[in-house]
Design an enzyme around this catalytic site. Structure first.
Site, short mmCIF file in Angstrom:
data_model
loop_
_atom_site.label_atom_id
_atom_site.label_comp_id
_atom_site.label_asym_id
_atom_site.label_seq_id
_atom_site.Cartn_x
_atom_site.Cartn_y
_atom_site.Cartn_z
N LYS A 295 0.73 -1.15 0.06
CA LYS A 295 0.06 0.06 0.03
C LYS A 295 0.96 1.15 0.02
O LYS A 295 1.75 1.27 1.03
CB LYS A 295 -1.02 0.06 1.25
CG LYS A 295 -2.26 0.48 1.22
CD LYS A 295 -3.11 -0.06 2.11
CE LYS A 295 -4.38 0.42 2.00
NZ LYS A 295 -5.42 0.04 2.75
N GLU A 382 -19.80 -5.58 9.62
CA GLU A 382 -20.54 -4.90 10.43
C GLU A 382 -21.95 -5.87 11.11
O GLU A 382 -22.30 -5.46 12.25
CB GLU A 382 -21.54 -3.79 9.51
CG GLU A 382 -20.62 -2.59 9.30
CD GLU A 382 -19.58 -2.87 8.26
OE1 GLU A 382 -19.57 -3.88 7.57
OE2 GLU A 382 -18.49 -1.87 7.96
N ARG A 410 -25.85 -2.08 6.29
CA ARG A 410 -25.81 -3.57 6.14
C ARG A 410 -26.04 -4.54 7.36
O ARG A 410 -26.37 -5.70 7.17
CB ARG A 410 -24.21 -3.78 5.90
CG ARG A 410 -24.07 -5.34 5.68
CD ARG A 410 -22.77 -5.50 5.08
NE ARG A 410 -22.76 -5.14 3.71
CZ ARG A 410 -21.74 -4.95 3.05
NH1 ARG A 410 -20.47 -5.44 3.38
NH2 ARG A 410 -21.87 -4.47 1.64
C1 LIG Z 1 -19.21 -2.28 4.56
C2 LIG Z 1 -17.96 -1.24 4.65
N1 LIG Z 1 -17.27 -1.01 5.99
C3 LIG Z 1 -16.31 -0.41 5.85
C4 LIG Z 1 -15.64 0.24 4.95
C5 LIG Z 1 -14.75 0.96 4.98
N2 LIG Z 1 -13.45 0.78 4.12
C6 LIG Z 1 -13.17 1.32 3.12
S1 LIG Z 1 -11.71 0.57 2.24
C7 LIG Z 1 -11.57 -0.53 3.56
C8 LIG Z 1 -10.46 -1.33 3.75
C9 LIG Z 1 -10.48 -2.33 2.66
O1 LIG Z 1 -9.24 -2.95 2.77
P1 LIG Z 1 -8.88 -3.82 1.62
O2 LIG Z 1 -9.91 -4.57 0.88
O3 LIG Z 1 -7.79 -4.85 2.03
O4 LIG Z 1 -8.08 -3.13 0.44
P2 LIG Z 1 -6.87 -2.16 0.40
O5 LIG Z 1 -7.42 -0.86 0.76
O6 LIG Z 1 -5.83 -2.69 1.65
O7 LIG Z 1 -6.61 -2.40 -0.90
C10 LIG Z 1 -12.63 -0.16 4.62
C11 LIG Z 1 -12.50 -1.13 6.07
C12 LIG Z 1 -16.58 0.08 3.64
N3 LIG Z 1 -16.01 0.74 2.63
N4 LIG Z 1 -17.63 -0.67 3.66
#
Ligand SMILES: Cc1ncc(C[n+]2csc(CCOP(=O)(O)OP(=O)(O)O)c2C)c(N)n1
Length: 656
Positions: A295, A382, A410
């Site tokens: 990242k 969630e 959700r």
């Molecule tokens: C239902 C929901 N909960 C929380 C989030 C907030 N959120 C956005 S991106 C993310 C982390 C994503 O991590 P990953 O899928 O590993 O992708 P990366 O950013 O590390 O590439 C979170 C928790 C969301 N988008 N949707």
């Protein structure tokens, strides 16, 4: 820089590397001005180039989980010229959007949807007999989400052609948590699990520079979790012990689920990525390719602070430092909520804080730091967070779920079935209730009053400022029912916060200013939550124009203060309700229902969001102006009712 997928296909190997550099430069410089998901996008530059090199969108389908990492895809699919306005008014959205481009085949913003959506596409393709490829790109944190596993459970018996790309960078927004994260770590660090299948190695060897690519596949670059030195080469199927469950007797969970697993592979090695995707295209079995990425790759500040740069505001492009906050700016609601949690937890042993992967977004990081044993991060889960809280509540605890209003949607069934039906004292701190302007419709929290006020046992409130947020949290800890507190994103009102929060009377509104009964037209303005500030400003302006105004802070959307609403309903010549929520089913609707029951016929002007999804914009104020959630429009609406209006009234605001 190239602008169309077709161009990517014509570049030489060195030109592809140059393209990756140019994309990184563009991301770093544009997001320094606009803010956005810098880290995740820097991590998928090579992957996205490789995808467009090997596949043909829009015929082939790329489905991105959350889709916060699609900026590179946008740059390569005809949106380069508009990229400098991403996340601003009229500019590109920060997520995949079907209406924005035919290359965005599926929109998202919430996590955990991609595998299911992609599988649906693959099933539809198989049914109609067409031959496009469906590629699903999901992060390691997507695997903390239940829906992802529901999809994985279904893939092998639904289709033979499905390409999953697990983009593993060890991070959610914060560090990824839980058993699956540990398991992925094991896949990466334990040579026993590293599998490069013989058919893949033969495939790669036949390609130009294939031997070299294969060598690269066999070792992780510095900076990754562990060196993969001793990668086993196995015959396809040699580990396959059909066990009658569709699994293969493999320690690799994906293989147990009937998917081929390939990896881990260096997700920044462009030639290797291209070869791997070419191979995936030939597979006649669903496959998951496990990529290791970093990242923030290419920007030191983002590599050093992955959490901060997951989604960042504007920053100094040289240092990565955030632009300084205005001196004397009020605190954020999120910090007030986190600090209040610490205070309350210090005095009440039954309280615990729960986040679904959002420790900094919700402010619960303050609790994590001060009282780590009272803090739970359950991952992007969630539904689990809410039911987990319900379970704790049955044991005498008072859990506080800090979840954004939009993400709580959700967990609606869990709120209904587990918390409300059993009348359990779970507290919900619903952050981002209102607009999340740069993010747009996936992130605006405009529906929670409507989706909660129909549920029995609910106590729902909205503070007018940060001091009242602390009062409401304190009050909630004295409740034996499900309690919900909605408050907006960002900077609060700047009022002093009392040392000791006070207990509020449940279902009692606060009358801030009563009528002066000076014989003029009487207007009662009910401003819910942060809209109370606008109500006070509108009242001042109306008073200057000769109206007699009362200002009420409703505090509760459930139970509604029937007495106060009825009193002002009967005393006033006009009622104004103001809410940072959809008009349909919101607070103003609740007031109308009450008036209908009580036979109050005073006209009601409702100010709130219209019945449509609200787009993204540079600022919340721009959207409020566009849709009439302003002092000017409120004043104009009132004057129109009394036939005094000269100002243009925004049509979108309803007059009930
Ligand atoms: C239902 C929901 N909960 C929380 C989030 C907030 N959120 C956005 S991106 C993310 C982390 C994503 O991590 P990953 O899928 O590993 O992708 P990366 O950013 O590390 O590439 C979170 C928790 C969301 N988008 N949707």
């Amino acid at each position: 820089m190239v602008a169309e997928p077709a161009h990517v296909k014509n570049l030489t190997a060195s030109q592809l590397l140059q393209l990756a550099d140019e994309i990184r430069y563009e991301l770093i410089t544009v997001l320094a001005r606009n803010g956005g998901h810098l880290g995740p996008n820097l991590g998928v530059v090579e992957l996205t180039i490789a995808l467009h090199r090997v596949f043909n969108t829009p015929k082939d389908r790329f489905v991105w989980d959350v889709s916060h990492q699609v900026y590179v895809h946008k740059l390569l699919t005809g949106r380069k010229d508009r990229f400098n306005a991403i996340r601003t008014t009229g500019g590109l959205n920060g997520f995949a959007l079907r209406t924005e481009s035919p290359h965005d085949c599926y929109g998202a913003g919430h996590a955990g949807t991609a595998l299911s959506a992609a599988l649906g596409m693959a099933a539809a393709r198989d049914k109609r007999g067409s031959d496009e490829h469906v590629v699903c790109i999901f992060g390691d944190a997507a695997l903390t989400n239940g829906i992802s596993f529901e999809a994985l459970n279904n893939i092998a018996h639904t289709t033979k052609r499905f390409i999953g790309i697990l983009n593993d960078n060890e991070w959610s927004i914060a560090k990824n948590v839980g058993a699956i994260s540990n398991y992925l770590n094991k896949l990466i660090t334990n040579p026993r699990y590293n599998q490069i299948a013989r058919d893949f190695s033969n495939f790669v060897r036949r390609l130009p520079k294939g031997e070299l690519a294969l060598k690269l596949a066999h070792k992780a670059e510095g900076g990754f979790k562990g060196a993969i030195t001793d990668v086993g080469l196995r015959q396809t199927g040699s580990l396959v012990d059909a066990d009658g469950r569709g699994g293969y007797g493999s320690p690799i969970i994906f293989e147990e689920m009937g998917l081929r697993y390939l990896g881990p592979i260096d997700g920044h090695d462009l030639p290797l990525l291209i070869s791997t995707l070419e191979f995936a295209k030939t597979c006649d079995q669903p496959i998951v390719i496990h990529l290791l990425t970093q990242k923030g790759k290419g920007f030191d500040a983002a590599l050093k602070s992955p959490e901060k740069f997951h989604g960042t505001g504007p920053y100094d492009v040289r240092t990565g430092d955030a632009l300084p906050a205005k001196p004397g700016a009020p605190p954020n609601y999120q910090d007030v909520m986190g600090q209040t949690m610490v205070k309350l937890c210090q005095k009440d042993n039954t309280l615990v804080g729960i986040t679904a992967a959002m420790p900094s977004g919700t402010g619960l990081k303050h609790l994590e730091k001060a009282l780590p044993n009272r803090y739970y991060d359950v991952g992007i889960a969630e539904e689990h967070a809410v039911i987990f809280a319900a379970g704790m509540a049955t044991m005498g605890f008072h859990p506080v779920c800090a979840i954004y209003s939009t993400f709580l949607q959700r967990a609606y069934d869990c709120i209904h079935h587990d918390v409300c039906l059993q009348d359990l004292p779970v507290i919900f701190c619903m952050d981002r209730a209102g607009l999340s302007a740069n993010d747009g419709p996936t992130h605006h929290g405009l529906f929670d009053i409507a989706y909660l006020r129909c549920l029995p046992n609910v106590v729902a409130m909205a503070p007018k400022d940060e001091d009242e947020l602390a009062d409401m949290m304190f009050t909630a800890t004295h409740q034996q029912h499900p309690t919900f507190i909605r408050y907006p994103r960002g900077v609060a009102e700047g009022v002093p916060i009392k040392d000791q929060p006070k207990l509020l009377e449940i279902g009692k509104a606060e009358v801030i200013q009563n009528f002066s009964s000076n014989g003029r037209h009487k207007i009662a303005l009910f401003g819910l939550g942060p809209m109370n500030t606008l109500a006070r400003k509108a009242a001042a302006q109306l008073a200057a124009e000769g109206f007699d105004c009362a200002i009420i802070n409703p505090r509760f959307t459930k139970p509604l203060d029937a007495g106060t609403h009825e009193f002002f309903g009967k005393a006033a010549d006009m009622i104004v309700t103001m809410e940072d929520h959809a008009l349909m089913g919101g607070y103003g609707s609740a007031v109308l229902e009450l008036y209908s029951e009580k036979g109050v016929t005073t006209p009601v002007v409702r100010i709130g969001w219209p019945d449509q999804f609200i787009e993204h914009a540079s600022t919340q104020d721009e959207l409020r102006r566009k849709y009439g959630l302003t002092v000017e429009n409120t004043v104009a609406k009132v004057k129109t009712q009394f036939g005094e209006a000269t100002a243009k009234v925004t049509k979108l605001i309803e007059v009930a």
